[in-house]
Write an enzyme that holds these catalytic residues in place. Structure first.
Site: not given
Ligand code: NCD
Length: 320
Positions: A69-70, A98, A119, A147
């Site tokens: 989703r993100t 590398k 991320r 997050h």
């Molecule tokens: C979460 C994450 O990656 O922190 N998901 C998200 O970004 N919507 C939660 C998770 O991985 O459980």
């Protein structure tokens, strides 16, 4: 962007060219600006016309950890506003393999883009990255730390569902130790004077460093292991999966994995107006018989993620 690292975000102009690294940057005014802009973005998506608000902008997304989703909603947000995207979902295809440093990798993407969403499994990565970059960096999750954009969409969803984001009783249940979205949400919810109820196994309590930040915000919070005891008083219940990949000991995960399961039966003791949220992905913690309950807001929540991320881009580029 060195001069804007951890800049406080309040009025609209404060967002322009800013990094978004931590919820420590957010203020009530800043969140209200994001929500108002997200409402406008929802209207753009609802009325089928092509927006070219960001037609000259290019986003790079770099995910060193898995994401559905993100990653997809950031990409969708840029596409919906007429911009372009370079999306890296498998960092094994990058020169990282590398031996290239994070800063050099980010410099490469900076050469081609106007904003970077990253991320990373390392808590420090967004701060190292932002220092190295001249263009804005958005933290899409840094290890078990934070997050921040998830917290924005969570707060926006609470406002959409309950028409209010203050004076609520908000429960967070599950893996509070490793759940970065809860670390960020708790701090945003505290800005609006909500009461927080942290429900977890003893071994997965909210980390001390988050509790200290909440104390600094004069937040009112309670800790418990007993979901059933707390549930009837809650306006919002936010659950996450046990973060299996973060456990050092697989047996410890097996012991706690089924501690909290929300099914239709359990929800009988919740308020009729409860707002049930989950950042997703879910494993077993919400059974699918709950999906049709009007209180289950997690599918609306994921769609809101796109509106909120569109709003962030519009604010970052000063085009609201
Ligand atoms: C979460 C994450 O990656 O922190 N998901 C998200 O970004 N919507 C939660 C998770 O991985 O459980």
């Amino acid at each position: 962007m060195i001069q804007t690292i951890m800049k406080k975000l309040g009025n609209k102009s404060s967002f322009v060219n800013s990094d978004i690294l931590s919820v420590a940057q957010f203020t009530k005014e800043g969140l209200e600006n994001v929500f108002a802009t997200a409402n406008k973005m929802a209207m753009i998506v609802k009325h089928p016309r092509i927006s070219n608000l960001l037609h000259d902008k290019l986003l790079s997304t770099i995910f060193y950890e898995p994401s559905t989703r993100t990653s997809a909603s950031f990409q969708a947000a840029m596409h919906r506003l007429g911009g372009q995207v370079i999306a890296i979902n498998d960092v094994n295809t990058l020169s990282v393999s590398k031996g290239e440093t994070l800063s050099d990798t980010l410099h490469a993407f900076e050469s081609y883009s106007d904003v970077i969403v990253m991320r990373h499994y390392d808590k420090q990565a967004p701060f190292i990255g932002a220092k190295a970059l001249r263009i804005p960096l958005i933290n899409a999750g840094n290890g078990t730390d934070e997050h921040p954009t998830q917290a924005l969409l969570d707060m926006y969803t609470i406002k959409q569902e309950l028409r209010s984001i203050s004076g609520l009783k908000i429960g967070m249940v599950g893996d509070l130790k490793y759940g970065r979205s809860m670390h960020s949400l708790a701090q945003c919810a505290a800005l609006f004077g909500n009461e927080l109820y942290f429900i977890s196994p003893e071994s997965l309590r909210m980390p001390e460093e988050v509790l200290i930040k909440l104390q600094t915000l004069s937040a009112c919070y309670y800790e418990s292991t007993d979901l059933l005891g707390v549930l009837p008083k809650l306006d919002v219940l936010y659950i996450n999966r046990m973060q299996k990949e973060r456990f050092a000991d697989p047996e410890a995960y097996e012991e706690v994995k089924h501690t909290y399961i929300i099914g239709a039966d359990l929800l009988r003791s919740a308020k009729a107006t409860l707002c049930l949220l989950h950042p997703m992905p879910r494993v077993t913690e919400i059974s699918t018989d709950v999906d049709s309950d009007p209180r289950a807001a997690y599918f609306r929540q994921m769609r809101n993620g796109m509106f909120v991320r569109m709003a962030l881009f519009a604010l970052l580029f000063g085009r609201t």
